[in-house]
Design a protein around this motif. Structure first.
Motif, PDB file in Angstrom:
ATOM      1  N   ILE A  42       0.859 -98.970 -88.597  1.00 26.94           N
ATOM      2  CA  ILE A  42      -0.436 -98.500 -88.123  1.00 26.94           C
ATOM      3  C   ILE A  42      -1.016 -99.544 -87.179  1.00 26.94           C
ATOM      4  O   ILE A  42      -1.084-100.725 -87.503  1.00 26.94           O
ATOM      5  CB  ILE A  42      -1.405 -98.247 -89.289  1.00 26.94           C
ATOM      6  CG1 ILE A  42      -0.872 -97.126 -90.171  1.00 26.94           C
ATOM      7  CG2 ILE A  42      -2.788 -97.884 -88.771  1.00 26.94           C
ATOM      8  CD1 ILE A  42      -1.704 -96.867 -91.389  1.00 26.94           C
ATOM      9  N   LYS A  43      -1.439 -99.088 -86.004  1.00 28.87           N
ATOM     10  CA  LYS A  43      -2.057 -99.976 -85.013  1.00 28.87           C
ATOM     11  C   LYS A  43      -2.912 -99.144 -84.066  1.00 28.87           C
ATOM     12  O   LYS A  43      -2.510 -98.064 -83.633  1.00 28.87           O
ATOM     13  CB  LYS A  43      -0.989-100.716 -84.221  1.00 28.87           C
ATOM     14  CG  LYS A  43      -1.566-101.652 -83.153  1.00 28.87           C
ATOM     15  CD  LYS A  43      -0.499-102.053 -82.154  1.00 28.87           C
ATOM     16  CE  LYS A  43      -1.158-102.813 -81.002  1.00 28.87           C
ATOM     17  NZ  LYS A  43      -0.755-102.317 -79.705  1.00 28.87           N
ATOM     18  N   ASN A  44      -4.103 -99.636 -83.770  1.00 29.34           N
ATOM     19  CA  ASN A  44      -4.976 -98.993 -82.783  1.00 29.34           C
ATOM     20  C   ASN A  44      -5.183 -97.506 -83.066  1.00 29.34           C
ATOM     21  O   ASN A  44      -5.030 -96.657 -82.186  1.00 29.34           O
ATOM     22  CB  ASN A  44      -4.424 -99.173 -81.364  1.00 29.34           C
ATOM     23  CG  ASN A  44      -4.601-100.578 -80.852  1.00 29.34           C
ATOM     24  OD1 ASN A  44      -5.331-101.375 -81.437  1.00 29.34           O
ATOM     25  ND2 ASN A  44      -3.920-100.898 -79.762  1.00 29.34           N
ATOM     26  N   ASN A  45      -5.516 -97.196 -84.313  1.00 28.30           N
ATOM     27  CA  ASN A  45      -5.800 -95.815 -84.700  1.00 28.30           C
ATOM     28  C   ASN A  45      -4.627 -94.870 -84.465  1.00 28.30           C
ATOM     29  O   ASN A  45      -4.812 -93.679 -84.226  1.00 28.30           O
ATOM     30  CB  ASN A  45      -7.041 -95.277 -83.982  1.00 28.30           C
ATOM     31  CG  ASN A  45      -8.301 -96.015 -84.370  1.00 28.30           C
ATOM     32  OD1 ASN A  45      -8.449 -96.452 -85.521  1.00 28.30           O
ATOM     33  ND2 ASN A  45      -9.219 -96.173 -83.431  1.00 28.30           N
ATOM     34  N   MET A  46      -3.402 -95.418 -84.547  1.00 30.37           N
ATOM     35  CA  MET A  46      -2.200 -94.601 -84.473  1.00 30.37           C
ATOM     36  C   MET A  46      -1.284 -94.943 -85.637  1.00 30.37           C
ATOM     37  O   MET A  46      -1.136 -96.115 -85.997  1.00 30.37           O
ATOM     38  CB  MET A  46      -1.449 -94.840 -83.161  1.00 30.37           C
ATOM     39  CG  MET A  46      -2.119 -94.288 -81.920  1.00 30.37           C
ATOM     40  SD  MET A  46      -2.153 -92.468 -81.898  1.00 30.37           S
ATOM     41  CE  MET A  46      -0.400 -92.102 -81.776  1.00 30.37           C
ATOM     42  N   ALA A  47      -0.688 -93.915 -86.223  1.00 29.73           N
ATOM     43  CA  ALA A  47       0.312 -94.099 -87.274  1.00 29.73           C
ATOM     44  C   ALA A  47       1.678 -93.764 -86.688  1.00 29.73           C
ATOM     45  O   ALA A  47       1.884 -92.666 -86.153  1.00 29.73           O
ATOM     46  CB  ALA A  47       0.015 -93.203 -88.465  1.00 29.73           C
ATOM     47  N   HIS A  48       2.589 -94.721 -86.774  1.00 29.22           N
ATOM     48  CA  HIS A  48       3.964 -94.555 -86.302  1.00 29.22           C
ATOM     49  C   HIS A  48       4.863 -94.481 -87.531  1.00 29.22           C
ATOM     50  O   HIS A  48       4.831 -95.384 -88.377  1.00 29.22           O
ATOM     51  CB  HIS A  48       4.374 -95.740 -85.426  1.00 29.22           C
ATOM     52  CG  HIS A  48       3.419 -96.024 -84.306  1.00 29.22           C
ATOM     53  ND1 HIS A  48       3.586 -95.541 -83.038  1.00 29.22           N
ATOM     54  CD2 HIS A  48       2.259 -96.745 -84.288  1.00 29.22           C
ATOM     55  CE1 HIS A  48       2.600 -95.949 -82.266  1.00 29.22           C
ATOM     56  NE2 HIS A  48       1.781 -96.684 -83.004  1.00 29.22           N
ATOM     57  N   GLU A  71      -2.460 -89.614 -84.569  1.00 32.85           N
ATOM     58  CA  GLU A  71      -3.719 -90.346 -84.602  1.00 32.85           C
ATOM     59  C   GLU A  71      -4.065 -90.670 -86.052  1.00 32.85           C
ATOM     60  O   GLU A  71      -3.820 -89.872 -86.954  1.00 32.85           O
ATOM     61  CB  GLU A  71      -4.836 -89.523 -83.966  1.00 32.85           C
ATOM     62  CG  GLU A  71      -4.736 -89.378 -82.465  1.00 32.85           C
ATOM     63  CD  GLU A  71      -5.970 -88.713 -81.871  1.00 32.85           C
ATOM     64  OE1 GLU A  71      -6.993 -88.589 -82.587  1.00 32.85           O
ATOM     65  OE2 GLU A  71      -5.900 -88.309 -80.697  1.00 32.85           O
ATOM     66  N   PHE A  72      -4.625 -91.853 -86.246  1.00 35.70           N
ATOM     67  CA  PHE A  72      -5.020 -92.283 -87.581  1.00 35.70           C
ATOM     68  C   PHE A  72      -6.432 -92.855 -87.456  1.00 35.70           C
ATOM     69  O   PHE A  72      -6.618 -94.051 -87.318  1.00 35.70           O
ATOM     70  CB  PHE A  72      -4.028 -93.316 -88.123  1.00 35.70           C
ATOM     71  CG  PHE A  72      -4.223 -93.664 -89.577  1.00 35.70           C
ATOM     72  CD1 PHE A  72      -4.139 -92.693 -90.558  1.00 35.70           C
ATOM     73  CD2 PHE A  72      -4.488 -94.967 -89.961  1.00 35.70           C
ATOM     74  CE1 PHE A  72      -4.312 -93.013 -91.897  1.00 35.70           C
ATOM     75  CE2 PHE A  72      -4.659 -95.300 -91.292  1.00 35.70           C
ATOM     76  CZ  PHE A  72      -4.571 -94.319 -92.262  1.00 35.70           C
ATOM     77  N   SER A  73      -7.394 -91.955 -87.489  1.00 32.67           N
ATOM     78  CA  SER A  73      -8.771 -92.306 -87.186  1.00 32.67           C
ATOM     79  C   SER A  73      -9.475 -92.908 -88.385  1.00 32.67           C
ATOM     80  O   SER A  73      -9.009 -92.818 -89.527  1.00 32.67           O
ATOM     81  CB  SER A  73      -9.532 -91.072 -86.699  1.00 32.67           C
ATOM     82  OG  SER A  73      -8.874 -90.474 -85.598  1.00 32.67           O
ATOM     83  N   TYR A 108       2.262 -88.274 -95.897  1.00 32.20           N
ATOM     84  CA  TYR A 108       1.195 -87.277 -95.783  1.00 32.20           C
ATOM     85  C   TYR A 108      -0.026 -87.927 -95.139  1.00 32.20           C
ATOM     86  O   TYR A 108      -0.399 -89.046 -95.481  1.00 32.20           O
ATOM     87  CB  TYR A 108       0.766 -86.770 -97.154  1.00 32.20           C
ATOM     88  CG  TYR A 108       1.766 -85.932 -97.905  1.00 32.20           C
ATOM     89  CD1 TYR A 108       1.782 -84.542 -97.773  1.00 32.20           C
ATOM     90  CD2 TYR A 108       2.665 -86.515 -98.787  1.00 32.20           C
ATOM     91  CE1 TYR A 108       2.679 -83.767 -98.492  1.00 32.20           C
ATOM     92  CE2 TYR A 108       3.573 -85.741 -99.513  1.00 32.20           C
ATOM     93  CZ  TYR A 108       3.567 -84.367 -99.359  1.00 32.20           C
ATOM     94  OH  TYR A 108       4.452 -83.601-100.080  1.00 32.20           O
ATOM     95  N   LEU A 109      -0.673 -87.193 -94.256  1.00 26.95           N
ATOM     96  CA  LEU A 109      -1.926 -87.638 -93.649  1.00 26.95           C
ATOM     97  C   LEU A 109      -3.075 -86.839 -94.247  1.00 26.95           C
ATOM     98  O   LEU A 109      -2.999 -85.608 -94.350  1.00 26.95           O
ATOM     99  CB  LEU A 109      -1.875 -87.430 -92.135  1.00 26.95           C
ATOM    100  CG  LEU A 109      -3.110 -87.848 -91.332  1.00 26.95           C
ATOM    101  CD1 LEU A 109      -3.300 -89.365 -91.397  1.00 26.95           C
ATOM    102  CD2 LEU A 109      -2.983 -87.372 -89.884  1.00 26.95           C
ATOM    103  N   VAL A 110      -4.123 -87.546 -94.651  1.00 30.53           N
ATOM    104  CA  VAL A 110      -5.332 -86.894 -95.149  1.00 30.53           C
ATOM    105  C   VAL A 110      -6.378 -86.939 -94.051  1.00 30.53           C
ATOM    106  O   VAL A 110      -6.828 -88.018 -93.645  1.00 30.53           O
ATOM    107  CB  VAL A 110      -5.878 -87.601 -96.413  1.00 30.53           C
ATOM    108  CG1 VAL A 110      -7.118 -86.881 -96.916  1.00 30.53           C
ATOM    109  CG2 VAL A 110      -4.817 -87.656 -97.499  1.00 30.53           C
TER     110      VAL A 110
END
Length: 244
Positions: free
Chosen positions: A110-116, A184-186, A126-128
């Motif tokens: 995870i970096k800069n509001n992104m999940a790789h 995106e991982f906000s 899973y993304l919530v």
């Protein structure tokens, strides 16, 4: 701020825990998590998962830089998985007691509001977001292929005799076609990465409820407890990452 918490447990049936995981702060703005579910006998599965986690964590930790863009992060993740695959494969070739060992994997940076995410096998991410649980990975399994071909429903797959047959795993061949995805991982979102010891016992709606209603640091233990309450027939690992 990025935070991560994890828990692994051998469950209520297995004598040993063949799952492994690691959480590593790559920098002030980047976080790494790795989850592996070993296979190939009591000894081999443990060795495959532990070595894969260690090699991937060390490789990414040594090569990651904060100025990397998404493509560079993808490349270093896939490189780490390739190195781990080669080393685990060679270990299995050299020791007949380890023949056939391998491991599933989910790697997340995870970096800069992104999940790789890079994965192989049937461990999942899973993304919530917006109060919903979104599966970020596609199982590399026989039953998933049957689902995609319209030959099985999700409900039928859950009880299929070949539900544990996976089509991709680290260490079982000279090369591994690991799958990469990003999202995106906000702020306010969570990411759960876990082994099938959790997903085979705990329904996704219950996982979501636990993620939304539990203090983040308690989520992994609560999920493990839920899986054990439903039989705990496999090793269980859950790692939750949050962006606050």
């Amino acid at each position: 701020m990025l935070k991560a918490y994890g828990k692994t447990d051998k469950g209520k049936v297995r004598a040993n825990n063949q799952d492994s995981f690691a959480i590593n702060n790559l920098s002030d703005i980047a976080l790494l998590a790795v989850v592996c579910d070993g296979m190939g006998g009591e000894k081999g599965g443990n060795i495959a998962s532990r070595n894969a986690v260690n090699i991937i964590t060390q490789h990414i930790g040594s090569n990651y830089r904060d100025d990397y863009d998404s493509n560079s992060i993808r490349n270093v993740m896939l490189s780490a998985v390739s190195v781990a695959n080669a080393l685990v494969y060679e270990m299995a070739k050299k020791d007949e007691n380890l023949a056939g060992m391998g491991t599933t994997l989910v790697v997340c940076v995870i970096k800069n509001n992104m999940a790789h995410i890079v994965h192989a096998g049937d461990s999942r991410a899973y993304l919530v977001k917006n109060g919903e649980l979104c599966r970020m990975t596609r199982d590399h399994s026989v039953v998933q292929l049957l689902i995609e071909n319209g030959e099985l429903t999700e409900a039928e797959a859950a009880v299929h005799p070949k539900k544990h047959y996976i089509t991709r795993a680290l260490g079982v061949g000279k090369a591994l076609d690991a799958e990469y995805t990003e999202s995106e991982f906000s702020e306010g979102q969570m990411l759960l990465i876990c082994t099938d010891g959790l997903t085979n016992h705990v329904a996704e709606e219950i996982m979501l409820q636990t993620l939304l209603q539990t203090n983040i640091e308690d989520v992994p233990q609560n999920l493990v407890s839920l899986a054990n309450a439903q039989g705990g027939t496999d090793n269980i690992t859950a790692v939750v990452l949050c962006n606050r």
